[in-house]
Scaffold this active site. Structure first.
Site, short mmCIF file in Angstrom:
data_model
loop_
_atom_site.label_atom_id
_atom_site.label_comp_id
_atom_site.label_asym_id
_atom_site.label_seq_id
_atom_site.Cartn_x
_atom_site.Cartn_y
_atom_site.Cartn_z
N GLU A 27 56.97 25.10 59.53
CA GLU A 27 56.23 25.96 59.00
C GLU A 27 55.22 25.53 58.03
O GLU A 27 53.92 25.76 58.08
CB GLU A 27 56.37 27.38 58.77
CG GLU A 27 57.39 28.06 60.09
CD GLU A 27 58.78 27.48 60.49
OE1 GLU A 27 59.20 26.82 59.44
OE2 GLU A 27 59.53 27.80 61.38
N HIS A 31 64.83 38.36 61.76
CA HIS A 31 64.04 38.30 62.74
C HIS A 31 63.40 39.73 63.23
O HIS A 31 62.70 39.63 64.32
CB HIS A 31 64.73 37.59 64.02
CG HIS A 31 65.09 36.30 63.86
ND1 HIS A 31 66.20 35.85 62.87
CD2 HIS A 31 64.91 35.03 64.52
CE1 HIS A 31 66.63 34.60 62.95
NE2 HIS A 31 65.63 33.92 64.08
#
Lengths: 326, 428, 329
Positions: A60, A129
């Site tokens: 990322e 998440h």
């Protein structure tokens, strides 16, 4: 009118722009044959090939920095972050690079990029998440933040976001992906900074974001039985924010409920409340402004707890009764 | 050290007083003995005076507030002195402010506030229906609409009788309902519908004693169905009795016996035998009194007061003379002690010193009857078939027909006539 | 080195060998049971199964004692079981029950049990590495003598956290073992497309860390490599990078059509390289167990799972007020 899902609408927006503009490309983890974690990009690699549907390693920090670099040099990247939670790994590039570059270079750069962020709880994905961290982004000058609540808006807003010359954080709700709605096939844009009245009413203004817009509309339908006429405003974009639409509605109804899924403390709804309190709409308030937000806890795994952690339709219903002093 | 100004207890039965008006502003200097505020009890309006010189530091209530006796209503002290408040006292002050109908302290929503401001509505007159009695926009709207359902039937009737435009009325009842009281205060204020075209010499706000009188008169007039009976009294015997008693009583009391004293004596004597008129109607209860306490109207520049002589039927004529003269002297010199005005059960209004033969007096509430006394006039009358000149006087009894029927009232008048025409009997 | 020689060199006693075989079978039964329950809708959320990777979990945990620590990943059920984490409480956690390791709040991706040195599974790729480095720092500073083994996948090696952690552990000579389960795919990303090097092990040299690539489906190799690494770490010689080649039989999670790989490839791994079969053969040929005992071990594991599921099903949901507990210490 044709019905497609929210997820298909997002894909269609990307597909249509990519057909028109070769500078636009998408990158992210597993967005090729896998179609991304939520299948949004499925099939795109077949049309555009691996150059423009660029599968990345799980990196990322690198891919967000790469998006910034390519954007400031003439590309228009769309970056899919697999779960919005992982954007924190990319935070340096978004906050310290993309957001500030144009300003600190005295207008010599622009960073036309979109970061797509599947967010929200409800799927049992637990604490790492399921978050809704959009408020972090709204705090940073230089970023735009979009939060569509239905398929039609998702398509039009994503188009506008891709065409915008600034970094745009595009929050998609993972529980909305399968929600179907009327979406015209032709290309259209919804300008950023224009709120939408999802339901007209005269007694209460609910300003809701993301998934909560749908909850609010459902609660409003139930409240009709009680003779309470609720207006639901969907800002659609948090930055820029359509202040005028919000304030006009508040002046009309005099009662306000702000609903958002993110943790109540410091969530973007807080900003909306402040906006109202500081404006001349204050004089029209006929009740204290109420807020509904997520509890100040991480998202738990157990389904009952998970539901209890964020506002539900029944909570919105109750708050409206409270607002009407019933 | 700041000094407290308290609501004075102006009589044994006084429990609370109304601040009619403040005569000084915060920060203003007051000399010792100067009036600070006008206070109204249920009887009279009085001034609260400064006990020592100093600056008025802070008023704790707005005019119009009702305050319990001995409660602090203001602080005085040196210029700009801070008011030392213990935690308790500041808290109680806050509470008082909360309780008082201060516009700024009414719980209200911004929307209600704005609507009230735009329409010049006093929010303190509206009872809020929101949480914690918060005034909501709807409350103000209801108040502003005030259709006929927002007026009590009685007030409605009064409005029709008086030909008042009820739009001018401000309701103080529940949810802004217009009550009798509101009509009365509207009537006692100069109503716009009745306004005279020509420019007045001056405009004086209706306040203080005048306001009290206005309210009480109209309240009496519009609540108690008045019936007035008149009779003519031959005062010849009274005239000669007075002549004989004048020196005696003057010697004893130092005061001159007036016809009024005789009438007071006669009325007290008659009333003690006619207790059906010695009553009052309060809160839907008829109160019957053992004591006969006669009040008599005294005219002052500011208006009318009615001092009372307690147990009038139990005391002699000399005592009546002494008390009435002392009371009047005190009143005229400004000493309005509330005790003078307490517990009256019947009132006499004597206009005998004027060129008035008879009139219909208005009952002094909560009493049930009042006697109007006209002048004594020498008239030719027929006596035993002959025309003779006698001293004649007309009496008018107004009574509250809700609680007193015609017959007892007529009986009272008959007995009173008998007593006044044969006054020696009373002295027995 | 042949299995024969390796077997002799390790010189493991029969109890340990049987225990390891049983743990591998138990992990497989656990995952198969979970998969079934998920399909029946009894478990919500998501889960990442490690069927086919039993040897790495059991082999890497074997040289660790109870005080030694592991950090795990989203595919962590095997690591937890191998480290001695209570299976009943694991199933209860997956059911979201209050009796679970995380009181029903964590679910599959966050199972942790400090009492057996399990510092927790982690839903963030490569997040376990810096945490493991920190835990190793504690051990060093307080002279506690334990080592930390960080499990992670091939996908994690492209996160900055991987590189930064290796460098940090190396310069500070921390007692940590970086154990990469290279199952060839980071979700759908083939390692051959996501890195441009022969092996992940070569990355160790950039940071001055001894590294090796082993067959992760042969438990003897796993044990050997880990034992050596643990020994080095305990002697104060710093970290080791182990790349264990393995394969996950199932998809990445419960929603994976596995379009990124061929069925032939899957078959080959399942038939030829099943870590349980490989180990069973070794044990049979060394007369440690026989075919019947193997069947018995399978039945025993099946029963243990049955009990665990019953325990979970009979446990209570957490009460709603636990929503706001354990947020702050």
């Amino acid at each position: 009118m044709r019905e497609i899902s929210y997820s298909e609408a997002v894909k269609e927006a990307m597909t249509q722009v990519m057909r028109e503009d070769n500078d636009v490309f998408i990158m992210g983890e597993d967005i090729g044959v896998y179609g991304g974690a939520f299948g949004v990009t499925s099939g795109m690699i077949d049309e555009f090939g691996p150059e423009r549907v660029r599968i990345t390693p799980i990196s990322e920090a690198a891919i967000s920095g790469c998006a910034v670099g390519s954007a400031m040099t003439g590309m228009r990247p769309i970056l899919e972050i697999q779960f919005s939670d992982f954007v924190v790994i990319a935070m340096d590039n978004i906050v310290n690079q993309a957001a500030k570059m144009r300003y600190m270079f005295g207008g010599k750069a622009k960073v036309p990029m979109v970061v797509r962020l599947p967010a929200g709880s409800g799927a049992g994905f637990a604490a790492q998440h399921s978050q809704s961290l959009e408020a972090w982004m709204t705090h940073i000058p230089g970023l735009k933040v979009v939060q569509p609540s239905n398929a039609y808006d998702a398509k039009g807003l994503l188009k506008a976001a891709i065409k915008d010359d600034n970094p745009v954080l595009f929050y998609e709700h993972k529980m909305l992906y399968n929600l179907k709605g009327d979406v015209p096939e032709e290309s259209y844009e919804i300008p950023l900074g224009v709120a939408d009245i999802k339901r007209e009413g005269k007694d209460i203004t609910i300003i809701a974001t993301g998934m909560m817009v749908n909850h609010a509309v459902e609660a409003a339908q139930q409240l009709e039985q009680e003779g309470i006429d609720v207006e639901v405003i969907d800002p659609r974009t948090l930055v820029p924010l359509d202040e005028k639409a919000i304030l006009e509605s508040v002046k009309k109804t005099g009662r306000v409920l702000v609903v958002y899924e993110a943790v109540k403390r410091g969530g973007f709804g807080t900003e909306i409340v402040s906006l109202i309190a500081e404006s001349d709409a204050f004089d029209y308030l006929d009740a204290p402004i109420l807020r509904l937000g997520g509890v100040e806890a991480p998202i738990p795994y157990n389904p009952k707890l998970e539901k209890a952690a964020i506002p539900q339709v029944s909570d919105i219903y109750q708050k409206c009764l409270e607002l009407m002093n019933k | 050290m700041a000094r407290e100004v308290v609501m004075p207890k102006l009589g044994a039965t006084m429990e609370e007083g109304i601040i009619v008006s403040w005569l000084v502003n915060d920060g203003e200097f007051i000399e010792e003995g100067d009036p600070i505020a006008e206070i109204q009890t249920d009887k009279i309006v009085l001034e609260v005076e400064a006990e020592s010189s100093g600056h008025l530091l802070k008023k704790l209530y707005d005019a119009g507030s009702t305050v319990k006796v001995h409660e602090i209503i203001a602080y005085m002290g040196e210029e700009n002195e801070a008011i030392e408040q213990t935690e308790n006292s500041s808290e109680s002050i806050d509470n008082k402010l909360e309780e008082s109908n201060e516009q700024g302290k009414v719980r209200k929503t911004p929307a209600a506030n704005k609507l009230a401001k735009d329409n010049g509505v006093d929010l303190s007159l509206i009872s809020g229906t929101g949480p914690n009695s918060r005034v909501q926009k709807q409350d103000v709207e209801n108040y502003l609409q005030q259709d006929t359902s927002k007026i009590t039937p009685l007030a409605q009737k009064m409005v029709q009788d008086l030909k008042i435009d009820d739009k001018d009325l401000i309701g103080s009842g529940q949810h802004g309902k217009i009550t009798k009281k509101d009509v009365l205060s509207a009537v006692s204020a100069t109503t716009s519908s009745q306004e005279v075209e020509s420019t007045p010499l001056k405009k004086v706000p209706l306040k203080g004693m005048r306001k009290v009188i206005a309210e009480r008169m109209s309240e009496s007039y519009y609540t108690a169905p008045h019936v007035t009976m008149t009779t003519e009294i031959n005062m010849t015997e009274c005239v000669s009795l007075r002549k004989q008693l004048l020196p005696v009583i003057e010697k004893e009391t130092g005061y001159r016996l007036s016809f009024n004293d005789l009438i007071v004596k006669a009325v007290a004597h008659t009333l003690s035998k006619n207790k059906a008129l010695n009553i009052s109607l309060q809160n839907n209860e008829i109160h019957f009194y053992e004591e006969v306490n006669i009040g008599f109207a005294v005219s002052l520049d500011e208006g009318l007061v009615v001092p009372v002589i307690g147990n009038t039927d139990q005391i002699g004529l000399a005592e009546i003379v002494k008390r009435s003269k002392e009371i009047v002297a005190n009143i005229k010199s400004g000493k309005l002690s509330p005790e003078y005005f307490e517990n009256g059960t019947f009132t006499i209004s004597n206009l005998g010193m004027f060129a008035v033969d008879s009139f219909t007096p208005i009952i002094n509430q909560p009493q049930s009857a009042i006697l109007g006394v006209g002048r004594i006039l020498e008239k030719p009358i027929v006596k035993n078939g002959e025309v003779v000149i006698n001293s004649m006087m007309q009496l008018s009894l107004s009574f509250d027909h809700r609680v007193i029927d015609g017959a007892p009232a007529a009986q009272f008048m008959t007995d009173l006539k008998e007593n006044l025409e044969n006054p020696f009997r009373m002295l027995v | 080195m042949s299995n024969e020689l390796l077997f002799q060199e390790l010189g493991l006693d029969n109890q340990d060998l049987k225990k390891m075989l049983y743990d591998m079978i138990l992990i497989r039964k656990f995952e198969e049971t979970l998969k079934q329950l998920y399909q029946q809708g009894k478990i919500h959320g998501t889960m990442h199964l490690c069927i086919g990777q039993e040897a790495t979990a059991v082999g890497a945990c074997f040289p660790l004692n109870n005080e030694d620590k592991i950090t795990s990943t989203h595919r962590g059920h095997g690591h937890s079981i191998a480290k001695g984490t209570d299976v009943k409480k694991m199933v209860a956690e997956l059911f979201g029950k209050v009796t679970g390791h995380c009181k029903g709040k964590g679910g599959s991706m966050h199972i942790a049990d400090m009492t057996v040195g399990n510092l927790g599974a982690n839903g963030i790729v490569a997040a376990g590495l810096p945490l493991g480095v920190g835990a190793a720092l504690t051990s060093k500073m307080k002279e506690l003598g334990y080592v930390v083994l960080c499990f992670f996948g091939d996908g994690a090696t492209n996160e900055g956290a991987f590189h930064e952690s290796l460098n940090l552990a190396s310069i500070w000579k921390l007692p940590v073992i970086f154990f990469c389960e290279n199952n060839l795919y980071g979700m759908s990303g083939s390692i051959t497309e996501m890195t441009n090097i022969e092996s992940i092990a070569v990355r160790g040299s950039s940071y001055g860390i001894p590294s090796e690539t082993i067959n992760g489906n042969n438990i003897l190799e796993v044990i050997k490599a880990t034992q050596d690494a643990v020994e080095r770490a305990k002697k104060g010689e710093g970290p080791t990078l182990i790349e264990a080649e393995t394969y996950r039989w199932e998809g990445h999670s419960r929603s994976d059509a596995r379009k990124y790989r061929t069925r032939e490839e899957e078959k080959e791994w399942k038939k030829e390289k099943d870590p349980i079969e490989v180990f069973k053969e070794i044990l049979i040929s060394n007369n440690v167990i026989n075919e019947n005992e193997f069947i018995e071990l399978n039945e025993k594991a099946q029963n243990q799972m049955k009990e665990a599921v019953e325990y979970a099903e009979n446990s209570d949901d957490p009460s709603i007020d636990t929503l706001m507990t354990d947020i702050y210490a």
